[in-house]
Motif scaffolding. Structure first.
Motif, PDB file in Angstrom:
ATOM      1  N   ILE A   1       0.859  -1.184   0.000  1.00 38.22           N
ATOM      2  CA  ILE A   1       0.000   0.000   0.000  1.00 38.22           C
ATOM      3  C   ILE A   1       0.892   1.229   0.000  1.00 38.22           C
ATOM      4  O   ILE A   1       1.854   1.311   0.760  1.00 38.22           O
ATOM      5  CB  ILE A   1      -0.908   0.004   1.250  1.00 38.22           C
ATOM      6  CG1 ILE A   1      -1.830  -1.213   1.241  1.00 38.22           C
ATOM      7  CG2 ILE A   1      -1.701   1.303   1.347  1.00 38.22           C
ATOM      8  CD1 ILE A   1      -2.601  -1.403   2.539  1.00 38.22           C
ATOM      9  N   VAL A   2       0.572   2.182  -0.867  1.00 41.04           N
ATOM     10  CA  VAL A   2       1.297   3.450  -0.869  1.00 41.04           C
ATOM     11  C   VAL A   2       0.543   4.386   0.055  1.00 41.04           C
ATOM     12  O   VAL A   2      -0.491   4.936  -0.293  1.00 41.04           O
ATOM     13  CB  VAL A   2       1.423   4.043  -2.287  1.00 41.04           C
ATOM     14  CG1 VAL A   2       2.057   5.421  -2.237  1.00 41.04           C
ATOM     15  CG2 VAL A   2       2.232   3.119  -3.171  1.00 41.04           C
ATOM     16  N   GLY A   3       1.031   4.515   1.253  1.00 39.93           N
ATOM     17  CA  GLY A   3       0.416   5.367   2.261  1.00 39.93           C
ATOM     18  C   GLY A   3       1.230   5.283   3.530  1.00 39.93           C
ATOM     19  O   GLY A   3       2.002   4.331   3.732  1.00 39.93           O
ATOM     20  N   GLY A   4       1.094   6.281   4.382  1.00 39.31           N
ATOM     21  CA  GLY A   4       1.860   6.293   5.618  1.00 39.31           C
ATOM     22  C   GLY A   4       3.345   6.328   5.328  1.00 39.31           C
ATOM     23  O   GLY A   4       3.791   7.034   4.436  1.00 39.31           O
ATOM     24  N   LYS A   5       4.118   5.516   6.041  1.00 35.27           N
ATOM     25  CA  LYS A   5       5.573   5.557   5.853  1.00 35.27           C
ATOM     26  C   LYS A   5       5.997   5.068   4.469  1.00 35.27           C
ATOM     27  O   LYS A   5       7.093   5.378   4.019  1.00 35.27           O
ATOM     28  CB  LYS A   5       6.282   4.773   6.952  1.00 35.27           C
ATOM     29  CG  LYS A   5       5.984   3.299   6.970  1.00 35.27           C
ATOM     30  CD  LYS A   5       6.643   2.625   8.153  1.00 35.27           C
ATOM     31  CE  LYS A   5       6.259   1.155   8.182  1.00 35.27           C
ATOM     32  NZ  LYS A   5       6.738   0.491   9.370  1.00 35.27           N
ATOM     33  N   ARG A   6       5.152   4.320   3.762  1.00 34.25           N
ATOM     34  CA  ARG A   6       5.459   3.916   2.389  1.00 34.25           C
ATOM     35  C   ARG A   6       4.896   4.918   1.376  1.00 34.25           C
ATOM     36  O   ARG A   6       4.984   4.688   0.170  1.00 34.25           O
ATOM     37  CB  ARG A   6       4.923   2.513   2.119  1.00 34.25           C
ATOM     38  CG  ARG A   6       5.714   1.423   2.811  1.00 34.25           C
ATOM     39  CD  ARG A   6       5.221   0.039   2.439  1.00 34.25           C
ATOM     40  NE  ARG A   6       3.814  -0.180   2.703  1.00 34.25           N
ATOM     41  CZ  ARG A   6       3.327  -0.599   3.873  1.00 34.25           C
ATOM     42  NH1 ARG A   6       4.121  -0.842   4.873  1.00 34.25           N
ATOM     43  NH2 ARG A   6       2.030  -0.771   4.028  1.00 34.25           N
ATOM     44  N   GLY A   7       4.344   6.007   1.855  1.00 35.74           N
ATOM     45  CA  GLY A   7       3.799   7.035   0.976  1.00 35.74           C
ATOM     46  C   GLY A   7       4.446   8.390   1.186  1.00 35.74           C
ATOM     47  O   GLY A   7       3.866   9.419   0.856  1.00 35.74           O
ATOM     48  N   ILE A   8       5.662   8.389   1.735  1.00 38.07           N
ATOM     49  CA  ILE A   8       6.359   9.654   1.981  1.00 38.07           C
ATOM     50  C   ILE A   8       6.826  10.231   0.650  1.00 38.07           C
ATOM     51  O   ILE A   8       7.427   9.541  -0.171  1.00 38.07           O
ATOM     52  CB  ILE A   8       7.541   9.455   2.948  1.00 38.07           C
ATOM     53  CG1 ILE A   8       7.015   9.008   4.316  1.00 38.07           C
ATOM     54  CG2 ILE A   8       8.354  10.738   3.076  1.00 38.07           C
ATOM     55  CD1 ILE A   8       8.103   8.622   5.305  1.00 38.07           C
ATOM     56  N   ILE A   9       6.547  11.497   0.465  1.00 35.73           N
ATOM     57  CA  ILE A   9       6.987  12.215  -0.740  1.00 35.73           C
ATOM     58  C   ILE A   9       8.364  12.781  -0.415  1.00 35.73           C
ATOM     59  O   ILE A   9       8.501  13.652   0.446  1.00 35.73           O
ATOM     60  CB  ILE A   9       5.968  13.299  -1.123  1.00 35.73           C
ATOM     61  CG1 ILE A   9       4.642  12.612  -1.487  1.00 35.73           C
ATOM     62  CG2 ILE A   9       6.495  14.163  -2.250  1.00 35.73           C
ATOM     63  CD1 ILE A   9       3.480  13.538  -1.738  1.00 35.73           C
ATOM     64  N   THR A  10       9.382  12.247  -1.076  1.00 37.51           N
ATOM     65  CA  THR A  10      10.767  12.508  -0.678  1.00 37.51           C
ATOM     66  C   THR A  10      11.483  13.561  -1.509  1.00 37.51           C
ATOM     67  O   THR A  10      12.625  13.890  -1.208  1.00 37.51           O
ATOM     68  CB  THR A  10      11.587  11.200  -0.754  1.00 37.51           C
ATOM     69  OG1 THR A  10      11.515  10.685  -2.086  1.00 37.51           O
ATOM     70  CG2 THR A  10      11.053  10.165   0.226  1.00 37.51           C
ATOM     71  N   GLU A  11      10.861  14.087  -2.532  1.00 40.24           N
ATOM     72  CA  GLU A  11      11.548  15.065  -3.383  1.00 40.24           C
ATOM     73  C   GLU A  11      11.911  16.308  -2.577  1.00 40.24           C
ATOM     74  O   GLU A  11      11.088  16.863  -1.844  1.00 40.24           O
ATOM     75  CB  GLU A  11      10.676  15.445  -4.580  1.00 40.24           C
ATOM     76  CG  GLU A  11      10.557  14.348  -5.630  1.00 40.24           C
ATOM     77  CD  GLU A  11       9.593  13.232  -5.261  1.00 40.24           C
ATOM     78  OE1 GLU A  11       9.545  12.250  -6.004  1.00 40.24           O
ATOM     79  OE2 GLU A  11       8.892  13.326  -4.253  1.00 40.24           O
TER      80      GLU A  11
END
Length: 188
Positions: A44-54
């Motif tokens: 799932i892309v959300g929470g800690k796996r959905g951090i926008i890192t740019e």
């Protein structure tokens, strides 16, 4: 809308010496691409796996409250929030279709179904113009079972069942040079 996902609010990026508000689509797409390139196809892309890192992303245009979330998430919006210690992250997993409570309302479920359908079609292409007999059905069922077991091991599905026998391949199906395989999947 059952395959669409809507993300909000806009993101703030620092460019040309000032903050600019832009739609989040490109940055959200990057988080999904990271998921696929890391080999976590079914996560799932959300929470800690959905951090926008740019690096250019400095925040969100509007800090959503819990009341905002309670109103927006049930109607299918995916919220982007800023959390201390994590940064800017996707905080929802909804498709735009939310009329009936169902696992199909989750983006990762729709993605998994699309992936499973595509991969099973590739398996089935190897059996095009083969006889629809018990031997061929056993070979197909074994390959599909092995594939679905791998998906299950990758936490893409919780359980599955395959029906590919005389019960769904009756004489009428055989007379039409066809084959029917039922694949039933459950998601966690």
């Amino acid at each position: 809308s059952s395959y669409a996902a809507y993300f909000m609010p806009n993101l703030l990026i620092f460019e040309g010496g000032k903050n600019k508000s832009i739609p989040p689509a490109a940055f959200v797409a990057n988080t999904y691409m990271k998921k696929y390139s890391s080999g976590n196809t079914f996560s799932i892309v959300g929470g800690k796996r959905g951090i926008i890192t740019e690096a250019e992303v400095t925040g969100v245009e509007y800090d959503l409250t819990d009341d905002d979330r309670a109103y927006l998430e049930p109607v299918g919006f995916n919220l982007i929030v800023r959390r201390r210690g994590f940064g800017v992250m996707i905080f929802s997993n909804n498709t735009g279709y939310q009329r009936v409570k169902s696992a199909l309302n989750n983006i990762h479920v729709r993605e998994a179904l699309v992936t499973i359908e595509r991969d099973v079609e590739r398996i089935l292409l190897n059996f095009l113009f083969e006889f629809n007999d018990p031997t061929t059905r056993l070979r197909v069922k074994t390959l599909v079972k092995n594939y679905l077991t791998a998906v299950q091991d990758a936490r893409g599905i919780a359980t599955f069942d395959i029906v590919f026998d005389d019960s769904n391949n009756c004489p009428e199906v055989l007379e039409n040079n066809a084959g029917i395989i039922y694949i039933i999947v459950d998601f966690t």
